[in-house]
Design a protein around this motif. Sequence first.
Motif, short mmCIF file in Angstrom:
data_model
loop_
_atom_site.label_atom_id
_atom_site.label_comp_id
_atom_site.label_asym_id
_atom_site.label_seq_id
_atom_site.Cartn_x
_atom_site.Cartn_y
_atom_site.Cartn_z
N ALA A 56 0.86 -1.10 -0.01
CA ALA A 56 0.03 -0.03 0.06
C ALA A 56 0.87 1.02 -0.16
CB ALA A 56 -1.03 0.04 1.11
N LYS A 57 2.08 1.12 0.53
CA LYS A 57 3.01 2.28 0.82
C LYS A 57 3.84 2.43 -0.57
CE LYS A 57 5.15 3.41 4.25
NZ LYS A 57 4.76 5.02 4.70
N GLY A 58 3.85 1.31 -1.08
CA GLY A 58 4.89 1.20 -2.46
C GLY A 58 6.32 1.10 -1.79
N ARG A 59 6.37 0.14 -1.06
CA ARG A 59 7.80 -0.05 -0.56
C ARG A 59 8.30 -1.36 -0.22
NH1 ARG A 59 8.43 1.59 5.86
NH2 ARG A 59 9.04 3.92 4.64
N GLY A 60 9.49 -1.73 -0.49
CA GLY A 60 9.93 -3.10 -0.33
C GLY A 60 10.21 -3.60 1.07
N ARG A 61 10.58 -4.77 0.95
CA ARG A 61 10.92 -5.62 2.18
C ARG A 61 12.14 -4.83 2.87
NH1 ARG A 61 9.20 -10.33 4.03
NH2 ARG A 61 11.35 -11.00 4.67
N ASP A 62 12.91 -4.32 2.22
CA ASP A 62 14.43 -3.65 2.66
C ASP A 62 14.20 -2.38 3.58
OD1 ASP A 62 13.42 -2.36 0.32
OD2 ASP A 62 15.18 -1.24 0.21
N MET A 63 12.76 -1.99 3.57
CA MET A 63 12.40 -0.94 4.71
C MET A 63 11.15 -1.53 5.57
SD MET A 63 12.44 2.45 2.08
CE MET A 63 11.91 3.54 3.40
N PRO A 64 11.46 -2.29 6.33
CA PRO A 64 10.38 -2.88 7.14
C PRO A 64 9.56 -1.98 7.95
CG PRO A 64 12.42 -3.61 8.10
CD PRO A 64 12.69 -2.96 6.56
N SER A 65 8.59 -2.24 8.46
CA SER A 65 7.73 -1.30 9.35
C SER A 65 8.04 -1.51 10.76
CB SER A 65 6.19 -1.65 9.29
OG SER A 65 5.51 -0.93 10.27
N PRO A 66 8.15 -0.12 11.55
CA PRO A 66 8.04 -0.26 13.11
C PRO A 66 6.99 -0.90 13.70
CG PRO A 66 8.47 1.78 12.17
CD PRO A 66 8.03 1.07 11.04
N VAL A 67 6.82 -1.11 14.91
CA VAL A 67 5.69 -1.78 15.47
C VAL A 67 5.28 -0.90 16.67
CG1 VAL A 67 5.29 -3.83 17.17
CG2 VAL A 67 6.69 -4.24 15.12
N LEU A 68 3.97 -0.71 16.71
CA LEU A 68 3.53 0.07 17.74
C LEU A 68 2.95 -0.77 18.79
CD1 LEU A 68 1.49 3.17 16.24
CD2 LEU A 68 3.95 2.96 17.00
N VAL A 69 3.08 -0.40 20.39
CA VAL A 69 2.26 -1.30 21.30
C VAL A 69 1.75 -0.53 22.33
CG1 VAL A 69 4.51 -2.97 21.26
CG2 VAL A 69 4.66 -0.75 22.70
N GLY A 70 0.87 -1.15 22.99
CA GLY A 70 -0.05 -0.43 23.94
C GLY A 70 0.35 -0.56 25.19
N SER A 71 1.49 -1.22 25.76
CA SER A 71 1.93 -1.20 27.12
C SER A 71 3.33 -1.62 26.93
CB SER A 71 1.36 -2.22 27.75
OG SER A 71 1.58 -3.67 27.31
N VAL A 72 4.24 -1.08 27.84
CA VAL A 72 5.72 -1.21 27.98
C VAL A 72 5.92 -2.86 28.16
CG1 VAL A 72 7.78 -1.26 29.60
CG2 VAL A 72 6.16 0.92 29.24
N ARG A 73 4.98 -3.55 28.85
CA ARG A 73 5.18 -5.12 28.82
C ARG A 73 5.08 -5.95 27.37
NH1 ARG A 73 1.39 -8.48 33.02
NH2 ARG A 73 2.78 -7.04 34.29
N ALA A 74 3.97 -5.14 26.69
CA ALA A 74 4.01 -5.71 25.26
C ALA A 74 5.39 -5.52 24.70
CB ALA A 74 2.87 -5.30 24.62
N ALA A 75 6.05 -4.41 24.70
CA ALA A 75 7.24 -4.23 24.15
C ALA A 75 8.27 -5.16 24.70
CB ALA A 75 7.70 -2.79 24.44
#
Length: 265
Positions: A56-75
Amino acid sequence: MSRRYDCSEPLERTKGIADAVSAVRRGELVVLPTDTVYGIGADAFTPSAVTALLDAKGRGRDMPSPVLVGSVRAAQALVDDLGTYGQDLIDEFWPGALTIVCRANTTLAWDLGDTKGTVAIRMPLHQLTLELLKETGPMAVSSANRSGAAPSRTAEEAETQLGDSVSVYLDDGPSGDEMPSSIVDLTGAVPRLLRAGAISEERLREVCGVLLSDEDDPAPEPPADDAAKAAEDPQNARSPLPEADAKTRAPADRTNADKDAPTDR
């Protein structure tokens, strides 16, 4: 067809979050507000959904996505080690506009792209998105724009760029900050600033005590034959030597940091 919810209205907000949670669980894409810019998100543990996000963004696997979390424990469950400074940075800046890059937990069954064993994580300071994340679990989230285009500060801007590739748009008005998150790499012995953003380098140094940046990397010397040619040629001697390949020091070559924006969103 995409569905858009005006989350300033309580009933629409409730419906929107419920629809977004269902969409994420089906492996579909959603656009969500954050404290920086709007993000496009997918279930971090559904490889086909992450692939759809990159497409959807028009980018490749060489630019992977960050991850958002809802708590410090999840991170903490997603990383192998926060390093010496990770917990201090989290205590000071989370939830907020700081993305940290750590070695990923090797037992996790996910595929965010060519991460080289790392993961970029952030806990955003946005109540609606935190509510969503606590229902969905960790989400792969990148800035809600086509690669190379300006990050979206409104749901309308995101919809203009991403269209029907996204199932649900959560509209919570203009985003809190036009600047993306700051990104700090914690995979080495000393923290390294990969991207200057909403949190200043000075503030980060106050917490870490020490913080490297690209300016701390010594410029590589040219090959001996190139140096000799430059010395022999008066024109070359008056102009800079051939530039070193910037990619040898680019953040993406060290980590999975998002060059477009958010983790950060």
